[in-house]
Design a protein around this motif. Sequence first.
Motif, short mmCIF file in Angstrom:
data_model
loop_
_atom_site.label_atom_id
_atom_site.label_comp_id
_atom_site.label_asym_id
_atom_site.label_seq_id
_atom_site.Cartn_x
_atom_site.Cartn_y
_atom_site.Cartn_z
N LEU A 1 -9.29 0.19 0.13
CA LEU A 1 -8.16 1.11 0.04
C LEU A 1 -8.30 2.05 -1.16
CD1 LEU A 1 -5.33 -1.36 1.02
CD2 LEU A 1 -6.01 0.65 2.30
N ARG B 1 4.86 -0.71 3.10
CA ARG B 1 3.66 -0.41 3.91
C ARG B 1 2.64 -1.55 3.78
NH1 ARG B 1 7.00 3.37 5.08
NH2 ARG B 1 6.38 5.53 4.97
N CYS C 1 -3.62 7.74 8.09
CA CYS C 1 -4.00 7.02 6.88
C CYS C 1 -4.70 5.70 7.25
CB CYS C 1 -2.78 6.71 6.01
SG CYS C 1 -1.91 8.15 5.37
N TYR D 1 -6.12 5.22 -1.76
CA TYR D 1 -4.81 4.64 -1.59
C TYR D 1 -4.56 3.54 -2.64
CZ TYR D 1 -5.02 7.01 2.85
OH TYR D 1 -5.14 7.98 3.81
N ARG D 2 -3.28 3.36 -2.97
CA ARG D 2 -2.88 2.29 -3.88
C ARG D 2 -2.81 0.99 -3.08
NH1 ARG D 2 1.24 5.64 -5.31
NH2 ARG D 2 2.68 4.25 -4.22
N ALA D 3 -3.14 -0.09 -3.74
CA ALA D 3 -3.06 -1.40 -3.11
C ALA D 3 -2.83 -2.47 -4.17
CB ALA D 3 -4.36 -1.69 -2.35
N THR E 1 0.84 -1.20 0.00
CA THR E 1 0.00 0.00 0.00
C THR E 1 0.87 1.25 0.00
OG1 THR E 1 -0.10 0.37 2.39
CG2 THR E 1 -1.64 -1.24 1.48
N ASN E 2 0.22 2.39 -0.08
CA ASN E 2 0.93 3.66 0.10
C ASN E 2 0.41 4.39 1.35
OD1 ASN E 2 -1.53 4.36 -1.09
ND2 ASN E 2 -0.66 6.06 -2.24
N LEU E 3 -0.08 3.63 2.33
CA LEU E 3 -0.45 4.20 3.62
C LEU E 3 0.82 4.73 4.26
CD1 LEU E 3 -2.74 1.30 4.84
CD2 LEU E 3 -3.51 3.55 4.10
N LYS E 4 0.79 5.94 4.80
CA LYS E 4 2.02 6.56 5.30
C LYS E 4 2.07 6.70 6.82
CE LYS E 4 2.91 9.34 1.16
NZ LYS E 4 3.14 8.22 0.35
#
Length: 71
Positions: free
Chosen positions: A60, A41, A15, A65-67, A8-11
């Motif tokens: 997501l 992530r 998020c 968000y990307r997943a 993912t791109n969870l930061k």
Amino acid sequence: MKSFRIKTNLKCGNCVAKVQQSLDATSEIKSWSVDLKSPDRVLTIEADEEHALALAIDILAKAGYRAVELK
């Protein structure tokens, strides 16, 4: 029960908080966790069916968000 890993791109914790309620409300996902220290992530979900993977990715995506499944 199977374990699925999603890049993912969870930061940060904020998020994760944005998707927490939706992930918790999905009965197909038995449990989940996010490793924010990993460069990827990684969101790990535990589920009985592979359909839960698509549900998590959709949750997501809807939150912006990307997943991508990690194989």
